[in-house]
Scaffold this motif. Sequence first.
Motif, short mmCIF file in Angstrom:
data_model
loop_
_atom_site.label_atom_id
_atom_site.label_comp_id
_atom_site.label_asym_id
_atom_site.label_seq_id
_atom_site.Cartn_x
_atom_site.Cartn_y
_atom_site.Cartn_z
N PRO A 102 70.24 45.37 79.64
CA PRO A 102 71.71 45.27 79.67
C PRO A 102 72.41 46.62 79.64
CG PRO A 102 70.80 43.66 78.16
CD PRO A 102 69.66 44.57 78.55
N ALA A 103 71.88 47.56 78.86
CA ALA A 103 72.53 48.88 78.78
C ALA A 103 72.56 49.55 80.14
CB ALA A 103 71.81 49.76 77.77
N THR A 104 71.51 49.33 80.95
CA THR A 104 71.46 49.91 82.29
C THR A 104 72.41 49.17 83.22
OG1 THR A 104 69.16 50.59 81.99
CG2 THR A 104 69.97 50.41 84.26
N VAL A 105 72.36 47.84 83.21
CA VAL A 105 73.19 47.03 84.10
C VAL A 105 74.67 47.29 83.87
CG1 VAL A 105 73.85 44.67 84.72
CG2 VAL A 105 71.44 45.22 84.35
N PHE A 106 75.06 47.43 82.60
CA PHE A 106 76.48 47.62 82.27
C PHE A 106 76.83 49.09 82.02
CE2 PHE A 106 75.65 43.18 81.01
CZ PHE A 106 76.60 42.55 81.81
N PHE A 123 79.19 30.40 89.59
CA PHE A 123 79.02 31.84 89.37
C PHE A 123 79.52 32.57 90.60
CE2 PHE A 123 76.05 30.07 86.38
CZ PHE A 123 75.90 31.01 85.38
N SER A 124 80.31 33.62 90.41
CA SER A 124 80.83 34.43 91.52
C SER A 124 80.57 35.89 91.25
CB SER A 124 82.34 34.19 91.68
OG SER A 124 82.62 32.83 91.94
N PRO A 125 80.36 36.68 92.32
CA PRO A 125 80.13 38.13 92.15
C PRO A 125 81.27 38.79 91.39
CG PRO A 125 79.60 37.46 94.38
CD PRO A 125 80.28 36.28 93.74
N ALA A 126 80.93 39.68 90.46
CA ALA A 126 81.95 40.44 89.74
C ALA A 126 82.63 41.40 90.70
CB ALA A 126 81.32 41.20 88.58
N ASP A 162 69.41 42.13 94.82
CA ASP A 162 70.48 42.94 95.42
C ASP A 162 71.32 43.69 94.40
OD1 ASP A 162 72.02 40.91 94.31
OD2 ASP A 162 72.54 39.98 96.23
N GLY A 163 71.00 43.55 93.11
CA GLY A 163 71.72 44.29 92.08
C GLY A 163 73.13 43.81 91.83
N VAL A 164 73.45 42.58 92.21
CA VAL A 164 74.81 42.06 92.05
C VAL A 164 74.91 41.23 90.78
CG1 VAL A 164 76.60 40.57 93.04
CG2 VAL A 164 75.25 42.07 94.52
N LEU A 165 75.96 41.48 90.00
CA LEU A 165 76.24 40.70 88.80
C LEU A 165 77.18 39.56 89.16
CD1 LEU A 165 75.85 40.67 85.61
CD2 LEU A 165 78.17 41.62 85.56
N HIS A 166 76.84 38.36 88.75
CA HIS A 166 77.69 37.19 88.96
C HIS A 166 78.23 36.72 87.62
CE1 HIS A 166 75.13 37.38 92.51
NE2 HIS A 166 76.00 36.60 93.14
N VAL A 167 79.47 36.29 87.59
CA VAL A 167 80.13 35.86 86.36
C VAL A 167 80.45 34.37 86.45
CG1 VAL A 167 82.15 36.17 84.87
CG2 VAL A 167 81.07 38.15 85.96
N LEU A 168 80.21 33.65 85.38
CA LEU A 168 80.44 32.21 85.35
C LEU A 168 81.89 31.86 85.08
CD1 LEU A 168 79.43 29.23 85.18
CD2 LEU A 168 78.98 29.67 82.74
#
Length: 211
Positions: free
Chosen positions: A49-53, A207-210, A194-200
């Motif tokens: 998580p620290a890397t992703v965010f 879920f949609s891409p941030a 693809d490295g994409v974060l999706h938010v619920l």
Amino acid sequence: MTDFSGMIDGYRRFRAGDWAAQRARWAELAQGQSPKVMIVSCSDSRVDPATVFDASPGEMFVVRNVANLVPPYEPDSARHGVSAALEFAVTQLEVSELVVMGHGKCGGVHAALTGAFADKAPGEGGFIANWITLLDDARAKVMAEHGTGPEAVHALELECVKTSLTNLRTFPWVAEREADGRLALRGAYFAIADGVLHVLDEQTGEFSPAV
């Protein structure tokens, strides 16, 4: 970095680089922590998580386990690692946001769908099998709609996030704080491919891409 000696090399770079450059920040953290966010994520080595965010030390309180699962509230004398971390973050650190982050290619979710460790003894997958029974209801729903192929695995990865959010709301101190606005619960999903974060969006269940 493939072994402990490589980790020590990394530590030396850290000491000479980030730690030295942010000495004041580390001195502040030595006095205590006050993160605003708790993250429940998978132990998978690819989804830190620290890397992703892109977060710095002290910014997030993180608990990681197989398949980013939160068990329901069970006030008994058993040892509850996730529940203890949740209790500490919410009641002691008083975080204001709690995020469950699932991810693509999750081995725990795949095992839940396929029953790969069913009837195994501890040391052979038995602990894993028992843990991922938390997904039994979601698994039945997904299999009824999608079968057991790749589409089903992805669907169960998303349902896994929703299951943990549902279980979070069985904890009295979580439900109370969400109801009065002190705590917000959020679901997210990181796609490794693809490295994409999706938010619920809990209103729609999608879920949609941030952005």
